[in-house]
Enzyme design. Sequence first.
Site, PDB file in Angstrom:
ATOM      1  N   ASP A 122      17.171  15.629 -19.449  1.00 51.38           N
ATOM      2  CA  ASP A 122      17.866  16.475 -18.800  1.00 51.38           C
ATOM      3  C   ASP A 122      17.194  17.020 -17.393  1.00 51.38           C
ATOM      4  O   ASP A 122      15.862  16.848 -17.538  1.00 51.38           O
ATOM      5  CB  ASP A 122      18.054  17.634 -19.633  1.00 51.38           C
ATOM      6  CG  ASP A 122      19.204  18.777 -18.897  1.00 51.38           C
ATOM      7  OD1 ASP A 122      20.477  18.199 -18.508  1.00 51.38           O
ATOM      8  OD2 ASP A 122      18.747  19.748 -18.604  1.00 51.38           O
TER       9      ASP A 122
ATOM     10  N   GLU B 208      17.007  19.979 -14.284  1.00 48.92           N
ATOM     11  CA  GLU B 208      17.223  21.438 -13.549  1.00 48.92           C
ATOM     12  C   GLU B 208      17.096  21.079 -12.128  1.00 48.92           C
ATOM     13  O   GLU B 208      16.059  20.363 -11.668  1.00 48.92           O
ATOM     14  CB  GLU B 208      16.726  22.675 -14.114  1.00 48.92           C
ATOM     15  CG  GLU B 208      16.764  22.801 -15.865  1.00 48.92           C
ATOM     16  CD  GLU B 208      18.446  22.863 -16.006  1.00 48.92           C
ATOM     17  OE1 GLU B 208      19.156  23.304 -15.146  1.00 48.92           O
ATOM     18  OE2 GLU B 208      18.676  22.708 -17.107  1.00 48.92           O
TER      19      GLU B 208
ATOM     20  N   GLU C 178      22.304  31.400  -7.090  1.00 49.15           N
ATOM     21  CA  GLU C 178      23.180  30.818  -8.157  1.00 49.15           C
ATOM     22  C   GLU C 178      22.583  29.926  -9.041  1.00 49.15           C
ATOM     23  O   GLU C 178      22.900  29.968 -10.353  1.00 49.15           O
ATOM     24  CB  GLU C 178      24.579  30.404  -7.399  1.00 49.15           C
ATOM     25  CG  GLU C 178      23.953  29.099  -6.408  1.00 49.15           C
ATOM     26  CD  GLU C 178      23.948  29.823  -5.145  1.00 49.15           C
ATOM     27  OE1 GLU C 178      24.276  29.118  -4.146  1.00 49.15           O
ATOM     28  OE2 GLU C 178      23.771  30.957  -5.000  1.00 49.15           O
TER      29      GLU C 178
ATOM     30  N   HIS D 151      19.738  27.646 -19.464  1.00 49.00           N
ATOM     31  CA  HIS D 151      19.412  26.126 -19.277  1.00 49.00           C
ATOM     32  C   HIS D 151      17.912  25.815 -19.195  1.00 49.00           C
ATOM     33  O   HIS D 151      17.160  26.561 -18.428  1.00 49.00           O
ATOM     34  CB  HIS D 151      20.398  25.620 -18.229  1.00 49.00           C
ATOM     35  CG  HIS D 151      21.831  25.581 -18.468  1.00 49.00           C
ATOM     36  ND1 HIS D 151      22.305  24.423 -18.283  1.00 49.00           N
ATOM     37  CD2 HIS D 151      22.652  26.530 -18.392  1.00 49.00           C
ATOM     38  CE1 HIS D 151      23.694  24.648 -18.580  1.00 49.00           C
ATOM     39  NE2 HIS D 151      23.679  25.979 -18.614  1.00 49.00           N
TER      40      HIS D 151
ATOM     41  N   ASP E  75      17.385  21.369 -23.366  1.00 48.44           N
ATOM     42  CA  ASP E  75      18.676  20.765 -23.515  1.00 48.44           C
ATOM     43  C   ASP E  75      18.702  19.343 -23.896  1.00 48.44           C
ATOM     44  O   ASP E  75      19.502  18.849 -24.733  1.00 48.44           O
ATOM     45  CB  ASP E  75      19.350  21.021 -22.004  1.00 48.44           C
ATOM     46  CG  ASP E  75      20.088  22.461 -21.589  1.00 48.44           C
ATOM     47  OD1 ASP E  75      19.693  23.205 -22.484  1.00 48.44           O
ATOM     48  OD2 ASP E  75      20.259  22.571 -20.733  1.00 48.44           O
TER      49      ASP E  75
END
Length: 228
Positions: free
Chosen positions: A7, A9, A52, A150, A155
């Site tokens: 995963d 980010e 965000e 997250h 994850d």
Amino acid sequence: MREIIFDTETTGLDAKTGDRMVEIGCIEMVNRVATGRTFHEYFNPDRDMPPEAEKVHGLSAAFLADKPRFAEKVEALLEFIGNDPLVAHNAQFDFGFLNHELGLCGQVCVGEDRMIDTLVLARRRHPGAKHSLDALCSRYGVDRSHRTLHGALLDAELLAQVYVELTGGRQIGLQLAVDNTGDGPARPTRFVPKTGEYRAPRAHAATAAELARHKAFIDSLDTALWTS
């Protein structure tokens, strides 16, 4: 079979508009069993962190300022993932950012023939249901109570458990443990039967005396169901 669950980010949703990868987490699985080997790194993206995006993963520009650039860790990453299949949820997104970073430092991109997308698997297996990682964890009873934000490695760990369920469940084989001893790579252990002397199989047919007693018992029944 070795597979890598991973995963990422990022600073945003589109690498083509300047977004960068800021974290990657990888889990090694062999024959659907996690071996305990992982790869995890944070990266300095050399840019700001949009508010965000920070709300999603909690990684600020200040936190990432002293982290290595992707190019500094790319060789270690490539060595870890090898040439094995790569499993991700909504894999097009993660492959897009991984290949963008590889391209920026002059490395060969990872072919999509190595891609396994658990989002596609979930849609096929549970049409019409929710397919987010959270929803799949709830469906399969995977504990995510410690997931407040997250995180790439977290994850990936959750996804590894979901992937096992999506591809046959925990009874997929007898490889229930992991052998991490020795200098070689971790690998699942296999059941090995004990050796020793084995008795010859005994006869199971009824003897003549047993057959005679059985016939006498049947003949003694006055109202047997099979004769009515």
